[in-house]
Design a protein around this motif. Structure first.
Motif, mmCIF file in Angstrom:
data_model
loop_
_atom_site.group_PDB
_atom_site.id
_atom_site.type_symbol
_atom_site.label_atom_id
_atom_site.label_comp_id
_atom_site.label_asym_id
_atom_site.label_seq_id
_atom_site.Cartn_x
_atom_site.Cartn_y
_atom_site.Cartn_z
ATOM 1 N N TRP A 143 -16.440 -9.279 -0.212
ATOM 2 C CA TRP A 143 -16.648 -10.700 0.015
ATOM 3 C C TRP A 143 -16.563 -11.441 -1.308
ATOM 4 O O TRP A 143 -17.331 -11.185 -2.236
ATOM 5 N N GLY A 144 -15.617 -12.379 -1.408
ATOM 6 C CA GLY A 144 -15.461 -13.196 -2.601
ATOM 7 C C GLY A 144 -15.981 -14.604 -2.376
ATOM 8 O O GLY A 144 -16.417 -14.966 -1.274
ATOM 9 N N ALA A 145 -15.906 -15.438 -3.410
ATOM 10 C CA ALA A 145 -16.400 -16.811 -3.310
ATOM 11 C C ALA A 145 -15.652 -17.597 -2.245
ATOM 12 O O ALA A 145 -16.225 -18.438 -1.553
ATOM 13 N N GLY A 146 -14.351 -17.315 -2.086
ATOM 14 C CA GLY A 146 -13.568 -18.002 -1.068
ATOM 15 C C GLY A 146 -14.059 -17.724 0.334
ATOM 16 O O GLY A 146 -14.018 -18.603 1.217
ATOM 17 N N ASP A 147 -14.536 -16.504 0.559
ATOM 18 C CA ASP A 147 -15.082 -16.169 1.879
ATOM 19 C C ASP A 147 -16.364 -16.944 2.155
ATOM 20 O O ASP A 147 -16.647 -17.318 3.296
ATOM 21 N N ILE A 148 -17.157 -17.169 1.124
ATOM 22 C CA ILE A 148 -18.392 -17.947 1.291
ATOM 23 C C ILE A 148 -18.038 -19.385 1.659
ATOM 24 O O ILE A 148 -18.639 -19.979 2.563
ATOM 25 N N ASP A 149 -17.054 -19.954 0.958
ATOM 26 C CA ASP A 149 -16.634 -21.322 1.271
ATOM 27 C C ASP A 149 -16.114 -21.422 2.701
ATOM 28 O O ASP A 149 -16.324 -22.427 3.388
ATOM 29 N N THR B 62 -19.375 -9.888 -4.194
ATOM 30 C CA THR B 62 -19.225 -10.056 -5.632
ATOM 31 C C THR B 62 -20.314 -10.963 -6.193
ATOM 32 O O THR B 62 -20.875 -11.802 -5.474
ATOM 33 N N PRO B 63 -20.626 -10.820 -7.484
ATOM 34 C CA PRO B 63 -21.639 -11.688 -8.088
ATOM 35 C C PRO B 63 -21.332 -13.171 -7.935
ATOM 36 O O PRO B 63 -22.227 -13.973 -7.691
ATOM 37 N N LEU B 64 -20.054 -13.559 -8.063
ATOM 38 C CA LEU B 64 -19.713 -14.962 -7.912
ATOM 39 C C LEU B 64 -19.918 -15.432 -6.479
ATOM 40 O O LEU B 64 -20.327 -16.574 -6.237
ATOM 41 N N ALA B 65 -19.666 -14.555 -5.510
ATOM 42 C CA ALA B 65 -19.891 -14.908 -4.108
ATOM 43 C C ALA B 65 -21.380 -15.140 -3.850
ATOM 44 O O ALA B 65 -21.763 -16.073 -3.138
ATOM 45 N N ARG B 66 -22.233 -14.303 -4.425
ATOM 46 C CA ARG B 66 -23.681 -14.488 -4.251
ATOM 47 C C ARG B 66 -24.138 -15.805 -4.884
ATOM 48 O O ARG B 66 -24.969 -16.525 -4.336
ATOM 49 N N GLU B 67 -23.557 -16.114 -6.037
ATOM 50 C CA GLU B 67 -23.925 -17.365 -6.696
ATOM 51 C C GLU B 67 -23.476 -18.555 -5.852
ATOM 52 O O GLU B 67 -24.220 -19.535 -5.702
ATOM 53 N N ARG B 68 -22.260 -18.459 -5.282
ATOM 54 C CA ARG B 68 -21.760 -19.539 -4.445
ATOM 55 C C ARG B 68 -22.625 -19.702 -3.195
ATOM 56 O O ARG B 68 -22.900 -20.827 -2.749
#
Length: 404
Positions: free
Chosen positions: A4-10, A27-33
């Protein structure tokens, strides 16, 4: 398994909870997002709870980590697996000493990014021109208040004077000039990298070496052989750089923010670079749905030749901002020990049907180097060109061995 990446969160929209499988990688960026959007990430079968703060990263200890077996995934790791400004370990946690060999442009940017992270006790720049190393180190020290870091920075003229290190970045070597290929640098840079790797092994026997010198794949394998280190403690930088270049160019073509485009660059750092488009996405959508085939093929070709493009524009010297930032990103990923996945030049262990050669593959990084090679589910044609890249690198290594 899904990454799961940041784009998936969006792409989750207004959802307040995102359900993932226990084996999925976020990913860490996904958790932050997710924190920014107020979305809870919950593993299937568990009870939703408020997101916990990231644990402090322990100080790296000497010694290798044994890579595990391959991990198969139907999706690629997010291309944005690190970024400056991401949460750092607590202020009382440090990662020892990092040495950057070569105080040229790439070495300077690498040192700047590492110092700004405020993660290491000491950063040492090494250059055959000791005055240059000391001058760059002092100039960087003058930015401590501006950058908000406490890392000590010094410069010296030898690996031995730098002292034992946890991580050593080798940027030293001759840079490309207009009209030169990376392969043109083989014999000249092999002598430099081989000598440095041997000296690093004597001075820092438990270090992780990150090679930046071109031709990247061949020089990484040469450094591994010269150092005598286990392969998990010798890695090459290029995959992070090539991925970032592709993300930037895809963003310029309208695919979205560069740091939210998921992609991975594999194979060789050069003509045999492989960007599996089956693994590329943005905002949860395949990139092939967002960009036409002709344009996308052109982006891949431009990413592959981006280094030469920069060399031609500069007319003297080669790219340094993106390479230096990429090298620092790899070191920080290892020092923080969060299991980040990055494309890196690693010794193939049989994954993808390739063995005994350094080339770009997705790797999970930890404080001791490479934890494991991550095996993506590539299309047959993508797997074929990746194997062809490995064969070409082996041919060049044979030529290097014959010439030495």
């Amino acid at each position: 398994m899904k990454v799961w990446g940041a784009g998936d969160i969006d792409a989750a929209g207004d959802a307040k909870t995102l359900l993932v499988e226990p084996k999925d990688l976020v990913t860490p960026l996904a958790r932050e997002r997710a924190r920014e959007l107020g979305i809870e990430i919950v593993a299937a079968g568990s009870t939703p709870a408020a997101p916990a703060a990231a644990p402090a990263t322990p100080r790296p200890q000497a010694g290798p980590e044994t890579p595990g077996g391959p991990v198969r995934s139907m999706r690629p790791p997010s291309g944005a697996l690190y970024r400056r400004g991401a949460p750092l370990p607590s202020a009382n946690t440090s990662a020892g000493r990092v040495v950057v060999i070569g105080a040229g442009h790439v070495g300077m940017i690498t040192a700047l990014r590492l110092a700004d992270a405020d993660l290491f006790d000491e950063l040492v720049l090494v250059d055959i021109d000791e005055g240059r190393a000391a001058g760059v180190a002092l100039d960087l020290t003058h930015t401590a208040a501006l950058g908000g870091f406490a890392t000590r920075v010094r410069g010296t003229g030898s690996v031995e004077d730098a002292g034992p290190a946890d991580y050593v970045v080798i940027t030293a070597g001759r840079a490309r000039q207009p009209g030169m290929s990376r392969s043109d640098l083989v014999s000249t840079n092999a002598a430099i990298v081989g000598d440095l790797a041997h000296r690093v092994a004597r001075t820092s026997p438990h270090a992780v070496i990150v090679v930046v010198t071109n031709p990247l794949d061949e020089m990484t394998q040469h450094a591994w052989q010269a150092s005598g280190f286990p392969p998990e403690r010798v890695v090459g930088m290029a995959g992070v750089l090539d991925t970032a270049r592709f993300q930037a160019l895809a963003s310029l073509a309208g695919a979205g923010r560069a740091d939210r485009i998921g992609a991975v660059a594999l194979g060789s750092h050069g003509e045999e670079m492989v960007i599996p488009l089956s693994q590329a996405s943005s905002g949860g959508r395949p990139l092939t749905e967002l960009i036409g085939k002709t344009t996308l093929d052109a982006i891949v070709d431009r990413a592959r030749g981006s280094g030469a493009e920069v060399v031609g524009l500069l007319r003297s010297g080669s790219a340094f901002m993106a390479p230096g930032t990429s090298a620092a990103g790899m070191v920080l990923a290892m020092a923080r020990d969060r299991g980040q996945i990055m494309p890196a030049a690693v010794l193939a262990d049989g994954s993808y049907g390739i063995r005994d050669v350094y080339l770009g593959l997705p790797a999970r990084l930890g404080r001791g180097g490479v934890r494991e090679i991550v095996e993506l589910d590539l299309r047959p044609d993508e797997l074929q060109v990746l194997r062809q890249a490995a064969d070409r690198i082996k041919e060049r290594l044979s030529q290097l061995a014959a010439a030495s």
